[in-house]
Scaffold this active site. Structure first.
Site, short mmCIF file in Angstrom:
data_model
loop_
_atom_site.label_atom_id
_atom_site.label_comp_id
_atom_site.label_asym_id
_atom_site.label_seq_id
_atom_site.Cartn_x
_atom_site.Cartn_y
_atom_site.Cartn_z
N ASP A 7 0.82 -1.21 0.00
CA ASP A 7 0.00 0.00 0.00
C ASP A 7 0.86 1.27 0.00
O ASP A 7 0.66 2.17 0.82
CB ASP A 7 -0.92 0.02 1.22
CG ASP A 7 -1.67 -1.28 1.41
OD1 ASP A 7 -2.23 -1.78 0.43
OD2 ASP A 7 -1.69 -1.81 2.54
N GLU A 10 -11.20 0.44 -2.75
CA GLU A 10 -10.53 0.77 -1.48
C GLU A 10 -9.31 1.63 -1.79
O GLU A 10 -9.10 2.05 -2.92
CB GLU A 10 -10.11 -0.53 -0.77
CG GLU A 10 -9.18 -1.40 -1.61
CD GLU A 10 -8.86 -2.73 -0.95
OE1 GLU A 10 -9.07 -2.87 0.26
OE2 GLU A 10 -8.36 -3.63 -1.66
#
Length: 522
Positions: A41, A207
């Protein structure tokens, strides 16, 4: 607890180049991944001529890594935001898959901000004047389960906003993006948030949003479709609350780069745009890629017309910079651990001691109450897999104070395997131990026990394609004897497999210890 960042200039590890993965081809081009390691991420920001990257760290500490680059290809690991993770009593035990999820890093008003979620507690913010720290204590600005992946925007009119996604595992809600008003200091949300995008129809599991503003448009950049097989989409609107237009800007296409999943945009001083994202590679973790990015009709076009690139011309930053890589080897000579090492949980004071005498001493502390296997053990000192193929060797002198104590070299995931040394009569014995389905409480199985005469032993794991691990040992560092069976490394929970060191088993009086002279990745 004051949270500090170890300055890279003071780190114990020498900052040489990795021997196993360099993304800079040396001819003006680079290869992907730029980081063949589990920096999940990733998000990136530019301040002047410097780029800074952070990534998820989950339950590992020190947590929230800070990497620095001058050209987006060569990265040095500066350190981490915190040395222990709140709530401190909770993270005193391993919390696999929990903790610091996808962060966002920004620079505003002379300060660096990182917003990060803990899916069980809410959204935190930390600040620093200098990315080398010290960083502020994590401040919980939204108490809520399942609020994840926050990213701030300070608008032209001085108003501030925060976008985030939702995790159904905690909240029962997913596949939506939420925008909340925030105070300009970034320390408080001013409302309960509004859904600005629902991805159920076209982008399930949307997301990891990042929010930007350019040429009067608000942009939400977010992955959809799930980690291994999804795509990167961009939404744009003239109003931060929408309605938003949608476009897929990066997908696997005909390439071998699955995902490609969430990350962040950044520009160079020369006006180029680039996208940093991850690719899920199983046991190797979520490795980091760099894609060129251009603008066509106020829409970003990433990679090679929407498909990831393997080799590309390096970003134009006006200069050529020396090759840098995050550390992997550690000689343990400087009185500090190399910055690549992380504990499995918030550390205790007696777990280990680096020494300027040239070794790392790990103490064989008692196993946790109710021990089933290493899934429950907090004092594992681990680092990321740094390449698809490599070998890691350590030199250890073991001083046991009881027959239950052992120390060694570990490959950790939901399955794990290790080489350990323990007392055997007047000498030591080395063996392989494997545990499959460790996350389900399975028992270990020890095999291939062999006596060794010296209390100094060299332990090695060789990782071949497909993350297959082959263990061996030596008494002289020259002739190595293979031990046990080949072991396929397995990912952990939301992370790749890790490798590292341990000492366990003390139960009364003074505990024994392992002195690790060095750890070398080749």
């Amino acid at each position: 607890m004051k949270l500090t960042l170890c300055l890279w200039l003071c780190a114990g590890a020498a900052f040489g180049q990795s021997k196993v993965w360099i993304a800079d081809n040396g001819d003006g081009t680079y290869k992907n991944p730029i980081l063949h390691a589990d920096y999940s991420d990733p998000d990136v920001v530019r301040v002047g001529e410097d780029f800074y990257l952070t990534a998820s760290s989950f339950n590992a500490v020190p947590g929230l890594p800070i990497l620095h680059s001058k050209d987006l290809v060569n990265w040095a690991l500066m350190g981490h935001v915190f040395t222990a993770q709140p709530p401190y009593d909770v993270f005193a035990k391993p919390q696999h898959g929990n903790g610091a999820w996808a962060p966002a890093i920004r620079f505003h008003g002379g300060e660096f901000y990182i917003f990060y979620p803990d899916p069980d507690y809410g959204i935190y913010v930390v600040k620093a004047r200098n990315p080398a720290g010290p960083w502020s204590e994590p401040l919980l600005i939204k108490t809520a389960k399942g609020w994840i992946d926050p990213c701030p925007l300070w608008d032209d009119d001085g108003r501030a906003y925060l976008v985030n996604a939702m995790a159904a595992s905690r909240s029962g809600v997913k596949s939506v993006l939420i925008v909340s008003r925030m105070n300009p200091e970034g320390t408080k949300l001013l409302d309960s948030g509004a859904i600005v995008y629902d991805g159920h129809a076209q982008d399930p599991t949307v997301e990891g949003p990042k929010i930007y503003k350019r040429s009067g448009y608000y942009y939400l950049s977010a992955p959809g479709g799930g980690v291994p097989t999804g795509w990167q989409l961009v939404l744009r609107s003239r109003n931060i609350y929408g309605p938003y237009e949608r476009r897929v800007v990066l997908a696997q296409g005909k390439t071998a780069i699955n995902g490609p999943h969430q990350g962040g945009w950044v520009d160079t001083p020369a006006g180029e745009f680039w996208f940093v994202h991850f690719q899920d590679q199983g046991a190797y973790g979520r490795i980091v890629h760099l894609e060129p990015m251009k603008w066509v009709d106020d829409w970003p076009v990433m990679g090679n017309n929407g498909e990831p690139v393997l080799v590309h011309k390096k970003p134009n930053v006006g200069k050529t910079y020396a090759v840098q890589t995050p550390p992997d080897s550690d000689e343990f000579n400087g009185g500090r651990l190399g910055l690549q090492w992380q504990w499995h949980a918030n550390p205790r004071a007696n777990w280990g001691f680096p020494s300027p005498l040239g070794f790392l001493r790990l103490i064989a502390v008692p196993l946790p109450e109710g021990f089933h296997n290493f899934w429950d053990v907090p004092n594992l000192l681990l680092q990321k897999f740094p390449a698809p193929v490599f070998r890691a060797t350590t030199k250890m002198t073991f001083t046991p104070h009881g027959s239950e104590e052992k120390a060694g070299l570990l490959v950790m995931g939901t399955d794990y395997a290790y080489l350990s040394v323990k007392q055997a009569g007047a000498g030591l014995a080395v063996s392989q131990t494997i545990c499959r389905n460790a996350d389900r409480g399975a028992a270990e199985k020890e095999s291939a026990v062999a006596n060794v005469q010296s209390f100094t032993v060299y332990l090695r794991v060789k990782v071949t394609e497909g993350a297959i691990c082959h263990f061996s040992y030596s008494s002289d560092g020259e002739a190595f004897t293979e031990v046990g069976e080949a072991f396929p490394a397995k990912a952990g929970r939301w992370i790749g497999a890790k490798m590292g060191l341990f000492a366990i088993g003390g139960h009364s009086g003074e505990f024994g210890y392992g002195d690790f002279d060095w750890f070398r990745v080749e």
